[in-house]
Design an enzyme around this catalytic site. Structure first.
Site, short mmCIF file in Angstrom:
data_model
loop_
_atom_site.label_atom_id
_atom_site.label_comp_id
_atom_site.label_asym_id
_atom_site.label_seq_id
_atom_site.Cartn_x
_atom_site.Cartn_y
_atom_site.Cartn_z
N TYR A 183 0.84 -1.20 0.00
CA TYR A 183 0.00 0.00 0.00
C TYR A 183 0.87 1.25 0.00
O TYR A 183 1.33 1.69 1.05
CB TYR A 183 -0.90 -0.01 1.23
CG TYR A 183 -1.67 -1.30 1.39
CD1 TYR A 183 -2.69 -1.63 0.50
CD2 TYR A 183 -1.36 -2.20 2.40
CE1 TYR A 183 -3.38 -2.83 0.61
CE2 TYR A 183 -2.04 -3.40 2.54
CZ TYR A 183 -3.05 -3.71 1.64
OH TYR A 183 -3.73 -4.89 1.76
N PRO A 184 1.10 1.82 -1.18
CA PRO A 184 1.98 2.98 -1.34
C PRO A 184 1.34 4.26 -0.81
O PRO A 184 0.90 5.12 -1.58
CB PRO A 184 2.20 3.06 -2.85
CG PRO A 184 0.95 2.48 -3.43
CD PRO A 184 0.50 1.41 -2.47
N CYS A 185 1.29 4.36 0.51
CA CYS A 185 0.57 5.48 1.12
C CYS A 185 1.26 6.84 0.92
O CYS A 185 0.69 7.86 1.25
CB CYS A 185 0.36 5.20 2.60
SG CYS A 185 1.89 4.95 3.50
N HIS A 186 2.46 6.84 0.37
CA HIS A 186 3.10 8.14 0.10
C HIS A 186 2.41 8.86 -1.04
O HIS A 186 2.64 10.03 -1.27
CB HIS A 186 4.59 7.92 -0.23
CG HIS A 186 4.83 7.11 -1.45
ND1 HIS A 186 4.79 5.73 -1.44
CD2 HIS A 186 5.09 7.48 -2.72
CE1 HIS A 186 5.03 5.31 -2.69
NE2 HIS A 186 5.20 6.34 -3.48
N ARG A 187 1.54 8.14 -1.76
CA ARG A 187 0.81 8.77 -2.87
C ARG A 187 -0.49 9.42 -2.41
O ARG A 187 -1.29 9.83 -3.23
CB ARG A 187 0.51 7.74 -3.96
CG ARG A 187 1.77 7.16 -4.56
CD ARG A 187 1.48 6.25 -5.75
NE ARG A 187 2.69 5.55 -6.14
CZ ARG A 187 2.74 4.25 -6.48
NH1 ARG A 187 1.64 3.52 -6.49
NH2 ARG A 187 3.88 3.70 -6.81
#
Length: 112
Positions: free
Chosen positions: A52-56
């Site tokens: 889950y690329p939460c930096h996006r």
DNA sequence: CTCATGACTTTTT
DNA sequence: AAAAAAGCCATGA
């Protein structure tokens, strides 16, 4: 099938393409609710930044928002680095050309 | 169940 | 433009 709010937040996060960003409000709205703040809270317990690329996920204003519970400091620098590595420029805590990098979810989903 | 809290957002100063 | 206030709602204690 019922998934928790948090689980859905994570799944939507995983849909955001590399080089694009979404916002806390977008995710909340895609889930049919106005719980923007709860979205941030859900991401705080992100089990895997790989999955889950939460930096996006950023603020509606185009500012970066937080990362792992931090709203400033090293965590935010890491978030910025990850985004720039994907081609999303960040200047003074803001997404450059936010409108063009802003990914929109196609259809609303509900978790209840 | 009630209550406080927060990786937020929008409106109003 | 910048800061403060008001509004939002899922979650955990």
């Amino acid at each position: 099938m019922h998934r928790s709010f948090s689980q859905n937040v994570l799944e939507l996060t995983a849909r955001v393409p590399k080089g694009m960003v979404t916002t806390y409000a977008d995710i909340a709205r895609a889930l049919g609710t106005g719980a923007y703040r709860a979205v941030g809270r859900a991401l705080q317990t992100n089990p895997s930044t790989k999955t889950y690329p939460c930096h996006r996920v950023v603020k509606s204003t185009g500012e970066l928002g937080g990362y792992f519970g931090e709203t400033s400091g090293p965590a935010i620098l890491a978030k910025k680095s990850l985004l720039e590595k994907e081609g999303v420029q960040v200047t003074d805590n803001r997404i450059v050309n936010f409108a063009e990098k802003h990914f929109r979810f196609s259809k609303p989903r509900f978790y209840k």
